[in-house]
Design a protein around this motif. Structure first.
Motif, PDB file in Angstrom:
ATOM      1  N   GLU A 101       0.770  -1.178  -0.279  1.00 46.79           N
ATOM      2  CA  GLU A 101      -0.043   0.077  -0.023  1.00 46.79           C
ATOM      3  C   GLU A 101       0.975   1.307  -0.122  1.00 46.79           C
ATOM      4  OE1 GLU A 101      -3.187   0.435  -0.558  1.00 46.79           O
ATOM      5  OE2 GLU A 101      -3.008  -1.994  -1.153  1.00 46.79           O
ATOM      6  N   GLN A 102       2.069   1.250   0.515  1.00 42.93           N
ATOM      7  CA  GLN A 102       2.900   2.424   0.843  1.00 42.93           C
ATOM      8  C   GLN A 102       3.487   2.607  -0.518  1.00 42.93           C
ATOM      9  OE1 GLN A 102       5.395   3.406   4.195  1.00 42.93           O
ATOM     10  NE2 GLN A 102       7.199   3.154   2.890  1.00 42.93           N
ATOM     11  N   LEU A 103       3.945   1.660  -1.365  1.00 39.50           N
ATOM     12  CA  LEU A 103       4.390   1.523  -2.705  1.00 39.50           C
ATOM     13  C   LEU A 103       3.344   1.963  -3.636  1.00 39.50           C
ATOM     14  CD1 LEU A 103       6.700   0.584  -4.599  1.00 39.50           C
ATOM     15  CD2 LEU A 103       5.207  -1.450  -4.917  1.00 39.50           C
ATOM     16  N   TYR A 104       2.285   1.773  -3.393  1.00 38.06           N
ATOM     17  CA  TYR A 104       1.205   2.116  -4.251  1.00 38.06           C
ATOM     18  C   TYR A 104       1.154   3.692  -4.043  1.00 38.06           C
ATOM     19  CZ  TYR A 104      -0.301  -2.710  -5.427  1.00 38.06           C
ATOM     20  OH  TYR A 104      -0.497  -3.703  -6.246  1.00 38.06           O
ATOM     21  N   SER A 105       1.000   4.213  -2.912  1.00 40.42           N
ATOM     22  CA  SER A 105       0.423   5.471  -2.557  1.00 40.42           C
ATOM     23  C   SER A 105       1.893   6.513  -3.163  1.00 40.42           C
ATOM     24  CB  SER A 105       0.117   5.799  -1.401  1.00 40.42           C
ATOM     25  OG  SER A 105       1.376   5.766  -0.253  1.00 40.42           O
ATOM     26  N   ILE A 106       2.852   5.915  -2.841  1.00 40.41           N
ATOM     27  CA  ILE A 106       4.083   6.787  -3.405  1.00 40.41           C
ATOM     28  C   ILE A 106       4.133   6.877  -4.691  1.00 40.41           C
ATOM     29  CG2 ILE A 106       6.637   7.133  -3.488  1.00 40.41           C
ATOM     30  CD1 ILE A 106       6.357   5.814  -0.544  1.00 40.41           C
ATOM     31  N   LEU A 107       4.037   5.858  -5.437  1.00 40.57           N
ATOM     32  CA  LEU A 107       4.019   5.881  -6.812  1.00 40.57           C
ATOM     33  C   LEU A 107       3.037   6.803  -7.601  1.00 40.57           C
ATOM     34  CD1 LEU A 107       4.491   2.208  -7.660  1.00 40.57           C
ATOM     35  CD2 LEU A 107       6.244   4.007  -8.144  1.00 40.57           C
TER      36      LEU A 107
END
Lengths: 222, 222
Positions: B27-33
């Motif tokens: 989820e963190q990866l997605y939100s940063i991308l």
């Protein structure tokens, strides 16, 4: 998009597509590199490219990076491996009449080269002083200077800006001529970088007043 | 810096240094991308790494890029060459008591993989619709859809997010214990991304009112 392409610095950094957006002027390159806090460093190990976001700064015709001298990537870079560095700032969303001509306004730069380690303590110290000043003008004289041990723990690399190019897009959308009559709003939505109010460290002695560097902060981001 | 390191997705994206800043949560990866407009794409040609800023977007577990299908770099990527993609957002300047512990608050992500070309017109069309919506929510239905010819002129590439990691720093500076008594202001200067007032295209028909997408714009940058 009022760029006039001038001859590229080298074949490798020549922008092959959309040449009208190319600009090889040194002053523009410097200003774009200076306006970005973070660059993206690309290097190759065993055929695999890696891309790492890193803080960078510039002194004259050199781009500087710092890192832990014992780290795998630092040692790889120091060995003279070929590298690429890129930066980009988004200035606005370009909303055209057609989906196809939507774009962004941006400023970007690309550097190709090799890193050289800065070995003498004096040169390293000067480079790191410039880093603190580059992040926030005036901060260098307000904080504790690095100890000998801290300097040893910091590796500094310099990349020559001899092979580099910059590129930007600015201004309104460019649509197909026949689309200008469509009843569609078109224009640019600007994206701006602002600084917020300073947030004091909760562990700070309450008696510390705001330092000069923060009264009218001079930032890299413009 | 309230990250709890969890097992890395693969050895290649494991953060070797400063492991406490690593976070492999999807989820963190997605939100940063999703929060970044521009990624930096690294690839290798003849041993030389290149790094190119590009617009990207995400659908589910795929990162998407678009480009001119005839371009040298597009053909290279489409051939399955190994690539790396990174993004980074600067959230603040971390002003420590010591020069050494100055830092920045940031969010970043790194992706390793290969690109696959999206070949079917339906899938390509859907991906490009998502791109316009990702840039500005609601814009897709306000502008002219791509023609068949425009779709042909646009190549779309997908990179799986199966090998990716994200990393961030947040919060106040961390100084040497003995430095907390120094009479030095310490804290964070936030860096914020804001949108400005829409700038109408000078060539626009004056009768166009501001579209819904711009009344309360929903942007990627957060």
């Amino acid at each position: 998009m009022s760029n006039t392409p001038t001859p590229p610095a080298s074949e490798r950094t020549e922008i092959k597509r959309v040449a009208v957006r190319g600009n090889y002027e040194r002053e523009q390159l410097y200003s774009i590199l200076d306006a970005c806090y973070v660059c993206h460093l690309a290097f190759v190990q065993d055929g695999q490219p890696f891309s790492i976001p890193m803080l960078h700064w510039r002194i004259d015709d050199g781009l500087y990076l710092h890192g832990s001298p014992g780290s795998r990537s630092y040692r790889h870079l120091k060995s003279g491996a070929p590298i690429a560095v890129s930066v980009a700032l988004v200035d606005g969303l370009v909303l055209a009449r057609s989906a196809f001509h939507h774009s962004i306004n941006y400023r970007s730069a690309v550097v190709l080269g090799q890193a050289q380690a800065i070995e003498t303590p004096e040169e390293k110290s000067r480079a790191l002083d410039t880093l603190v000043e580059t992040v926030l003008v005036g901060r260098g004289s307000e904080c504790r200077a690095p100890s000998e041990q801290e300097l040893k723990m910091t590796g500094v690399l310099r990349i020559s800006l001899s092979e580099a190019s910059s590129k930007l897009r600015s201004g309104p959308p460019v649509d197909e001529e026949e689309d200008y009559d469509l009843p569609i709003w078109a224009g640019v939505l600007p994206i701006e970088t602002k600084i917020g109010a300073p947030v004091p460290d909760p562990r700070m002695n309450a008696a510390q007043s705001l330092p000069d560097s923060l009264r009218t902060p001079k930032l890299r981001i413009k």
